[in-house]
Design a protein around this motif. Sequence first.
Motif, PDB file in Angstrom:
ATOM      1  N   ASN A   1       1.002  -1.202  -0.042  1.00 12.16           N
ATOM      2  CA  ASN A   1       0.137  -0.114   0.028  1.00 12.16           C
ATOM      3  C   ASN A   1       0.838   1.320   0.052  1.00 12.16           C
ATOM      4  O   ASN A   1       0.199   2.348   0.064  1.00 12.16           O
ATOM      5  N   HIS A   2       2.380   1.080   0.119  1.00 13.26           N
ATOM      6  CA  HIS A   2       2.873   2.431   0.023  1.00 13.26           C
ATOM      7  C   HIS A   2       4.184   2.203  -0.791  1.00 13.26           C
ATOM      8  O   HIS A   2       4.794   0.827  -1.127  1.00 13.26           O
ATOM      9  N   ILE A   3       4.753   3.037  -1.385  1.00 15.55           N
ATOM     10  CA  ILE A   3       5.820   3.201  -2.212  1.00 15.55           C
ATOM     11  C   ILE A   3       6.967   3.749  -1.126  1.00 15.55           C
ATOM     12  O   ILE A   3       6.825   5.206  -0.959  1.00 15.55           O
ATOM     13  N   ALA A   4       8.067   3.091  -0.698  1.00 14.35           N
ATOM     14  CA  ALA A   4       8.895   3.723   0.477  1.00 14.35           C
ATOM     15  C   ALA A   4      10.178   3.240   0.154  1.00 14.35           C
ATOM     16  O   ALA A   4      10.427   2.093  -0.512  1.00 14.35           O
ATOM     17  N   THR A   5      11.069   4.058   0.989  1.00 17.38           N
ATOM     18  CA  THR A   5      12.769   3.628   0.794  1.00 17.38           C
ATOM     19  C   THR A   5      12.698   2.753   2.105  1.00 17.38           C
ATOM     20  O   THR A   5      11.916   2.849   3.160  1.00 17.38           O
ATOM     21  N   ALA A   6      13.880   2.109   2.406  1.00 11.55           N
ATOM     22  CA  ALA A   6      14.099   1.387   3.460  1.00 11.55           C
ATOM     23  C   ALA A   6      14.155   2.217   4.819  1.00 11.55           C
ATOM     24  O   ALA A   6      13.679   1.590   5.815  1.00 11.55           O
ATOM     25  N   SER A   7      14.443   3.268   4.813  1.00 13.61           N
ATOM     26  CA  SER A   7      14.625   4.267   5.891  1.00 13.61           C
ATOM     27  C   SER A   7      13.234   4.632   6.047  1.00 13.61           C
ATOM     28  O   SER A   7      12.845   4.690   7.573  1.00 13.61           O
ATOM     29  N   MET A   8      12.232   4.766   5.361  1.00 19.65           N
ATOM     30  CA  MET A   8      11.005   5.003   5.490  1.00 19.65           C
ATOM     31  C   MET A   8      10.264   3.840   6.070  1.00 19.65           C
ATOM     32  O   MET A   8       9.135   4.050   6.852  1.00 19.65           O
ATOM     33  N   ILE A   9      10.408   2.766   5.547  1.00 20.01           N
ATOM     34  CA  ILE A   9       9.991   1.574   6.255  1.00 20.01           C
ATOM     35  C   ILE A   9      10.300   1.151   7.685  1.00 20.01           C
ATOM     36  O   ILE A   9       9.453   0.840   8.556  1.00 20.01           O
ATOM     37  N   THR A  10      11.501   1.530   7.828  1.00 22.61           N
ATOM     38  CA  THR A  10      11.946   1.451   9.531  1.00 22.61           C
ATOM     39  C   THR A  10      11.175   2.328  10.054  1.00 22.61           C
ATOM     40  O   THR A  10      10.412   1.932  11.122  1.00 22.61           O
TER      41      THR A  10
ATOM     42  N   LYS B   1       8.926 -10.697  -5.826  1.00 25.11           N
ATOM     43  CA  LYS B   1       7.820 -10.101  -5.174  1.00 25.11           C
ATOM     44  C   LYS B   1       8.107  -8.773  -4.851  1.00 25.11           C
ATOM     45  O   LYS B   1       7.273  -8.147  -4.157  1.00 25.11           O
ATOM     46  N   LEU B   2       9.148  -8.051  -5.105  1.00 21.61           N
ATOM     47  CA  LEU B   2       9.712  -6.406  -4.526  1.00 21.61           C
ATOM     48  C   LEU B   2      10.145  -6.081  -6.029  1.00 21.61           C
ATOM     49  O   LEU B   2      10.909  -6.574  -6.714  1.00 21.61           O
ATOM     50  N   TRP B   3       9.820  -4.499  -6.136  1.00 19.74           N
ATOM     51  CA  TRP B   3      10.406  -3.817  -7.384  1.00 19.74           C
ATOM     52  C   TRP B   3      11.157  -2.833  -6.673  1.00 19.74           C
ATOM     53  O   TRP B   3      10.449  -1.965  -6.037  1.00 19.74           O
ATOM     54  N   GLU B   4      12.058  -2.164  -7.454  1.00 20.67           N
ATOM     55  CA  GLU B   4      12.560  -0.918  -7.420  1.00 20.67           C
ATOM     56  C   GLU B   4      11.848  -0.066  -8.096  1.00 20.67           C
ATOM     57  O   GLU B   4      12.038  -0.406  -9.389  1.00 20.67           O
ATOM     58  N   ILE B   5      11.110   0.957  -7.886  1.00 23.88           N
ATOM     59  CA  ILE B   5      10.495   1.857  -8.518  1.00 23.88           C
ATOM     60  C   ILE B   5      11.125   3.034  -9.195  1.00 23.88           C
ATOM     61  O   ILE B   5      11.157   3.371 -10.222  1.00 23.88           O
TER      62      ILE B   5
ATOM     63  N   PHE C   1      18.728  11.905   1.397  1.00 25.69           N
ATOM     64  CA  PHE C   1      19.752  11.141   0.544  1.00 25.69           C
ATOM     65  C   PHE C   1      19.070  10.486  -0.505  1.00 25.69           C
ATOM     66  O   PHE C   1      17.895   9.825  -0.464  1.00 25.69           O
ATOM     67  N   LYS C   2      19.539  10.066  -1.714  1.00 30.97           N
ATOM     68  CA  LYS C   2      18.959   9.232  -2.683  1.00 30.97           C
ATOM     69  C   LYS C   2      19.025   8.003  -2.393  1.00 30.97           C
ATOM     70  O   LYS C   2      19.929   7.408  -1.948  1.00 30.97           O
ATOM     71  N   ALA C   3      17.719   7.365  -2.745  1.00 31.68           N
ATOM     72  CA  ALA C   3      17.715   5.935  -2.390  1.00 31.68           C
ATOM     73  C   ALA C   3      16.457   5.305  -3.304  1.00 31.68           C
ATOM     74  O   ALA C   3      15.627   6.252  -4.013  1.00 31.68           O
ATOM     75  N   TRP C   4      16.389   3.973  -3.447  1.00 29.62           N
ATOM     76  CA  TRP C   4      15.501   3.413  -4.129  1.00 29.62           C
ATOM     77  C   TRP C   4      14.022   3.251  -3.490  1.00 29.62           C
ATOM     78  O   TRP C   4      14.097   2.981  -2.059  1.00 29.62           O
ATOM     79  N   TYR C   5      12.994   3.822  -3.969  1.00 29.79           N
ATOM     80  CA  TYR C   5      11.601   3.688  -3.659  1.00 29.79           C
ATOM     81  C   TYR C   5      11.169   2.110  -4.027  1.00 29.79           C
ATOM     82  O   TYR C   5      11.387   1.928  -5.113  1.00 29.79           O
ATOM     83  N   LEU C   6      10.554   1.523  -3.034  1.00 29.98           N
ATOM     84  CA  LEU C   6      10.260  -0.085  -3.238  1.00 29.98           C
ATOM     85  C   LEU C   6       8.745   0.115  -3.162  1.00 29.98           C
ATOM     86  O   LEU C   6       8.047   0.541  -2.429  1.00 29.98           O
ATOM     87  N   SER C   7       8.317  -1.411  -3.698  1.00 35.22           N
ATOM     88  CA  SER C   7       6.970  -1.663  -3.708  1.00 35.22           C
ATOM     89  C   SER C   7       6.908  -3.142  -3.903  1.00 35.22           C
ATOM     90  O   SER C   7       7.773  -3.775  -4.644  1.00 35.22           O
ATOM     91  N   THR C   8       5.851  -3.697  -3.194  1.00 34.30           N
ATOM     92  CA  THR C   8       5.583  -5.167  -3.382  1.00 34.30           C
ATOM     93  C   THR C   8       4.475  -5.336  -4.098  1.00 34.30           C
ATOM     94  O   THR C   8       3.775  -6.512  -4.340  1.00 34.30           O
ATOM     95  N   ASN C   9       3.534  -4.229  -4.623  1.00 30.63           N
ATOM     96  CA  ASN C   9       2.144  -4.270  -5.254  1.00 30.63           C
ATOM     97  C   ASN C   9       2.755  -4.473  -6.739  1.00 30.63           C
ATOM     98  O   ASN C   9       3.339  -3.647  -7.402  1.00 30.63           O
ATOM     99  N   PRO C  10       2.112  -5.680  -7.347  1.00 31.69           N
ATOM    100  CA  PRO C  10       2.317  -5.872  -8.659  1.00 31.69           C
ATOM    101  C   PRO C  10       1.846  -4.562  -9.617  1.00 31.69           C
ATOM    102  O   PRO C  10       2.714  -4.498 -10.693  1.00 31.69           O
TER     103      PRO C  10
END
Length: 98
Positions: free
Chosen positions: A32-41, A63-67, A77-86
């Motif tokens: 339900n969210h697109i977030a970086t690892a820091s945001m997920i933490t 099951k997970l994609w870098e968006i 800082f620059k980071a990958w936003y992630l999602s598990t939503n297909p």
Amino acid sequence: MINISNSPLHDKQGKDKEFQSQLKTIFHYLQNHIATASMITKATGVPQKNITRYKRDLQEAGKLWEIEKKKCKATGFKAWYLSTNPDNSPKSNKQNLL
């Protein structure tokens, strides 16, 4: 929903309840969210070093994609936003453009 018992992730960790709980927490959060690892933490309380490991394992399981790589809202800082939503997967986005 991810089925851990049929996943290569299950073999790596056995029946470790904490692993399963953290993995499910991250997986469901990223549905339900697109977030970086820091945001997920920040949102889930799962340590970032664990998220990094789960990210790799979920990517290998498809099951997970870098968006998008851009400035993280949590760290600046620059980071990958992630999602598990297909629906957010690069493959899904390419099909929507056709």
